[in-house]
Design a protein around this motif. Structure first.
Motif, mmCIF file in Angstrom:
data_model
loop_
_atom_site.group_PDB
_atom_site.id
_atom_site.type_symbol
_atom_site.label_atom_id
_atom_site.label_comp_id
_atom_site.label_asym_id
_atom_site.label_seq_id
_atom_site.Cartn_x
_atom_site.Cartn_y
_atom_site.Cartn_z
ATOM 1 N N ILE A 151 0.910 -1.279 0.085
ATOM 2 C CA ILE A 151 -0.122 0.070 0.001
ATOM 3 C C ILE A 151 0.843 1.316 -0.007
ATOM 4 O O ILE A 151 0.628 2.265 -0.585
ATOM 5 C CB ILE A 151 -0.906 -0.087 1.131
ATOM 6 N N LEU A 204 -10.248 -9.525 0.033
ATOM 7 C CA LEU A 204 -10.918 -9.373 1.224
ATOM 8 C C LEU A 204 -10.800 -7.856 1.777
ATOM 9 O O LEU A 204 -11.630 -7.499 2.374
ATOM 10 C CB LEU A 204 -10.327 -10.468 2.247
ATOM 11 N N THR A 205 -9.399 -7.252 1.680
ATOM 12 C CA THR A 205 -8.987 -6.096 2.093
ATOM 13 C C THR A 205 -9.625 -4.970 1.268
ATOM 14 O O THR A 205 -9.723 -3.897 1.756
ATOM 15 C CB THR A 205 -7.641 -6.075 2.534
ATOM 16 N N GLY A 206 -9.855 -5.401 -0.023
ATOM 17 C CA GLY A 206 -10.073 -4.155 -0.936
ATOM 18 C C GLY A 206 -8.882 -3.625 -1.736
ATOM 19 O O GLY A 206 -9.164 -2.676 -2.298
ATOM 20 N N ILE A 207 -7.607 -4.225 -1.437
ATOM 21 C CA ILE A 207 -6.470 -3.582 -2.110
ATOM 22 C C ILE A 207 -6.531 -3.990 -3.603
ATOM 23 O O ILE A 207 -5.912 -3.179 -4.298
ATOM 24 C CB ILE A 207 -5.207 -4.439 -1.678
ATOM 25 N N ARG A 241 -8.447 -3.394 -6.194
ATOM 26 C CA ARG A 241 -9.078 -2.426 -6.776
ATOM 27 C C ARG A 241 -7.909 -1.373 -7.076
ATOM 28 O O ARG A 241 -7.894 -0.432 -8.150
ATOM 29 C CB ARG A 241 -10.248 -1.670 -6.537
ATOM 30 N N PHE A 242 -6.704 -1.297 -6.233
ATOM 31 C CA PHE A 242 -5.841 -0.575 -6.454
ATOM 32 C C PHE A 242 -4.362 -1.107 -7.244
ATOM 33 O O PHE A 242 -3.617 -0.269 -7.346
ATOM 34 C CB PHE A 242 -5.233 0.207 -5.151
ATOM 35 N N ILE A 281 -11.518 -0.465 6.774
ATOM 36 C CA ILE A 281 -11.187 -1.678 5.932
ATOM 37 C C ILE A 281 -12.452 -2.609 5.972
ATOM 38 O O ILE A 281 -13.113 -2.785 6.904
ATOM 39 C CB ILE A 281 -10.224 -2.529 6.439
ATOM 40 N N PRO A 282 -12.816 -3.109 4.442
ATOM 41 C CA PRO A 282 -12.148 -3.050 3.523
ATOM 42 C C PRO A 282 -12.259 -1.610 2.729
ATOM 43 O O PRO A 282 -12.907 -0.786 3.071
ATOM 44 C CB PRO A 282 -12.889 -3.890 2.462
ATOM 45 N N TYR A 283 -11.189 -1.367 1.902
ATOM 46 C CA TYR A 283 -11.125 -0.211 1.303
ATOM 47 C C TYR A 283 -12.376 0.234 0.176
ATOM 48 O O TYR A 283 -11.897 0.790 -0.956
ATOM 49 C CB TYR A 283 -9.785 0.099 0.562
ATOM 50 N N GLU A 284 -13.380 -0.344 0.351
ATOM 51 C CA GLU A 284 -14.465 0.151 -0.868
ATOM 52 C C GLU A 284 -14.905 1.621 -0.827
ATOM 53 O O GLU A 284 -14.999 2.061 0.310
ATOM 54 C CB GLU A 284 -15.842 -0.829 -0.601
ATOM 55 N N LEU A 289 -5.283 -3.290 9.378
ATOM 56 C CA LEU A 289 -5.164 -4.523 8.541
ATOM 57 C C LEU A 289 -5.285 -5.785 9.389
ATOM 58 O O LEU A 289 -5.805 -6.652 8.868
ATOM 59 C CB LEU A 289 -4.164 -4.332 7.544
ATOM 60 N N TYR A 326 -8.644 -6.485 10.849
ATOM 61 C CA TYR A 326 -9.350 -6.759 9.972
ATOM 62 C C TYR A 326 -9.408 -8.267 9.441
ATOM 63 O O TYR A 326 -10.482 -9.082 9.445
ATOM 64 C CB TYR A 326 -9.538 -5.641 8.940
#
Lengths: 115, 147
Positions: A66, A94-97, A99-100, B99-102, B114, B117
């Motif tokens: 990140i 799961l963490t949403g990373i 999409r980056f 988190i999550p980073y939506e 993190l 989570y």
């Protein structure tokens, strides 16, 4: 059980640096991971993290990714991943990373799952 | 038939290099219990995150501390307690830190929280206590286990 020790190497190409990370990327090797990638952050070439042989990643490893993403983004430079194993991708999703993290579009068509 | 849960204890130096031993022990116990590959991978991450917090936050004032793990292998679930006797980690403040980073931009995200989570997302139950040190109790139920 995959018990490969953490290792990494950098290959410089005409328009990119590919960083091959393998084994278990955790707190114990976080400083090593950071020290190898940090010098590449100012590079104008694309930086690609090849994760084909990465068997494990923890929040420390993801935190460093990140940090790299933010640094590269600020400079308007590309950081991408390729060959992300399914169990690593699960954590990125799961963490949403995810999409980056663009999947490197190599000579063959890039697949959304990076495998 | 319900049998008595097996209890296994492991005490490790609170060093990053030793967290691997916690993961290996967990692998051995959960494999023997018949957990799926995916569940074992989930638990490995969660237990290592609890250990990370001990190494990073518990013993800043003292030279050498320990990560104390207790594995309780029940008929239908594995419960792992990760505790330390150092400074309490402010779990409540760190939990669910965006988190999550939506719906967030890269500039707005942070890696803080993190680990917590991941523990919460990968285990079936997570309990956190702070008394003399911190304690995290992680539980995973065996899919398809009988009652």
């Amino acid at each position: 059980m995959d018990r490969k020790k953490f290792d990494m190497s950098v290959k410089e190409n005409a328009d990119s640096h590919t960083v091959y990370v393998s084994g278990e990327l955790d707190l114990a090797v976080a400083a090593q991971f950071r020290s190898v990638i940090e010098p590449l952050l100012p590079s104008d070439k694309e930086v690609i993290l090849n994760m084909r042989d990465l068997s494990y990643i923890d929040s420390t490893g993801m935190g460093i990714i990140i940090f790299f993403l933010k640094e590269r983004n600020e400079g308007g430079k590309a950081l991408s991943v390729e060959n992300v194993p399914q169990k690593i991708k699960k954590l990125f999703d799961l963490t949403g990373i995810t999409r980056f993290l663009p999947v490197h579009d190599g000579s063959s068509a890039a697949k959304a799952d990076g495998v | 038939m319900i049998s008595e849960p097996k209890r296994i204890f492991l005490s490790l130096p609170a060093e990053a290099e030793c967290i691997d031993i916690a993961r290996l022990t967990l692998y051995g116990i959960s494999s023997q219990m018949g957990f799926s590959y995916e569940d074992i991978e989930d638990m490995k991450v969660a237990v290592a995150e609890a250990c990370n917090n001990v190494v990073l936050h518990a013993y800043q004032e003292v030279e050498q501390g320990t990560i104390d793990l207790e594995f309780i292998a029940g008929d239908a679930e594995l419960t792992i307690t990760v505790s330390d006797s150092g400074a309490s980690f402010p779990y409540d403040q760190a939990a669910h830190a965006g988190i999550p980073y939506e719906g967030k931009s890269l500039e707005d995200i942070s890696a803080g929280g993190l680990g917590i989570y991941l523990m919460q997302a990968l285990m079936d139950r997570v309990e956190m206590e702070q008394e003399s040190g911190s304690k995290v109790v992680l539980t995973k139920y065996r899919t398809g286990a009988s009652d």
